[in-house]
Motif scaffolding. Structure first.
Motif: not given
Length: 326
Positions: A68-81, A149-157
């Protein structure tokens, strides 16, 4: 165990660590010691503060293991377009999930503006607005509350589920951990009451229902011990792989440093060679795992400022007392 040593341990706890609510010691998966203090019982949960971070690390690992998450190297902003960055801001665009997990993301503050964060109507946006700045990516910058808290947003997305539902389905239910419900705190007084409530249950969430990643989770001492045992057993629970074994190996070794302290993926690494690591929360909440000795210690504590170091208690008294037990 030696009854005199047991009496001595409890005397030390009652005199020097007197905000302790519960203590459990497991070795080879067996409960060697379980006791409660300050009129708490095994049924009472405690706000475990930053121990929440380490449990959130497990959730990120599960999501990565599920693809569901491709990689830890994904940019944070990828999840908040839909998030709009200010013109000229480049640092925030390079921050990755791994930076968030290792506390190596920079922020636009010298100290976290907690009160403004709590008063804001969108905690995720407030946190994103503070991410980046002129600091260097890769330098350890501990975020107690806001950045995580940003990690919470990432997990939901990434999962399409609420944090609470994902955690319940993938982690808590298999371990027979009952957290309760979402808790929305409206003001400072309610926050203080949450910290002190003996019958507290649940997981703090913001106004949008997003559960906190860095604090706000309540657990019993046995819940905490189960998490420790799950990690000690490489993510395996009753023949079911709950967390990928590779994630546990990777997240409990050093990836960043804060002075003399080593940090993994939201876990503190106490001894890289012996593979001892811990989840540490304000007030003296601890999940301690000694891989070599096959020992887990969980300590739930009531909040007090400047709580005495529980790791000293574990290393000087608890480990020597139980290390030769079968």
């Amino acid at each position: 165990m030696d009854q005199r040593k047991k009496v001595l341990l409890e005397k030390i706890i009652n005199s020097s660590y007197n905000n302790t609510a519960g203590l459990i010691v497991l070795k080879n998966g067996k409960t060697l010691y379980e006791n409660y203090f300050n009129e708490y019982t095994g049924a009472n949960a405690v706000h475990v503060a930053s121990v929440t971070k380490s449990i959130f690390s497990a959730l990120i690992g599960i999501a990565i293991g599920n693809g569901q998450i491709k990689s830890m190297d994904q940019k944070v902003l990828e999840f908040f377009p839909d998030y709009t960055i200010n013109r000229g801001e480049k640092t925030i665009q390079r921050v990755t999930i791994k930076n968030m997990l290792t506390m190596t993301a920079p922020y636009k503050y010298k100290s976290e503006p907690y009160e403004q964060f709590f008063a804001s109507d969108n905690w995720i946006k407030f946190a994103l607005d503070l991410l980046g700045g002129r600091g260097q990516i890769g330098e350890f910058t501990y975020s107690a509350i806001i950045g995580t808290h940003i990690l919470s947003g990432i997990l939901i997305k990434a999962t399409g589920q609420s944090v609470f539902d994902f955690a319940t389905e993938k982690l808590f239910s298999p371990l027979e951990i009952q957290v309760g419900n979402n808790v929305v705190l409206q003001n400072k007084e309610e926050q203080l009451a949450f910290f002190k409530d003996k019958n507290v249950r649940g997981w703090v969430a913001d106004q949008q229902g997003v559960n906190t990643a860095g604090w706000g989770l309540t657990l019993t001492p046995m819940d905490m011990a189960k998490i420790g045992q799950l990690y000690l057993d490489g993510g395996l629970w009753k023949d079911k792989q709950i967390i990928p074994a590779w994630w546990i190996d990777e997240s409990t070794k050093e990836h960043s440093r804060w002075g003399k302290l080593s940090y993994g993926y939201l876990w503190w690494i106490l001894d890289d060679k012996e593979h001892i690591y811990a989840a540490l929360g304000d007030g003296g909440n601890v999940i301690y795992v000694n891989t070599k000795k096959k020992m887990v210690v969980s300590i739930a504590s009531l909040f007090v400022p400047h709580a005495k170091d529980r790791i000293k208690l574990i290393k000087e008294y608890i480990e020597p007392m139980f290390e030769n037990c079968v």
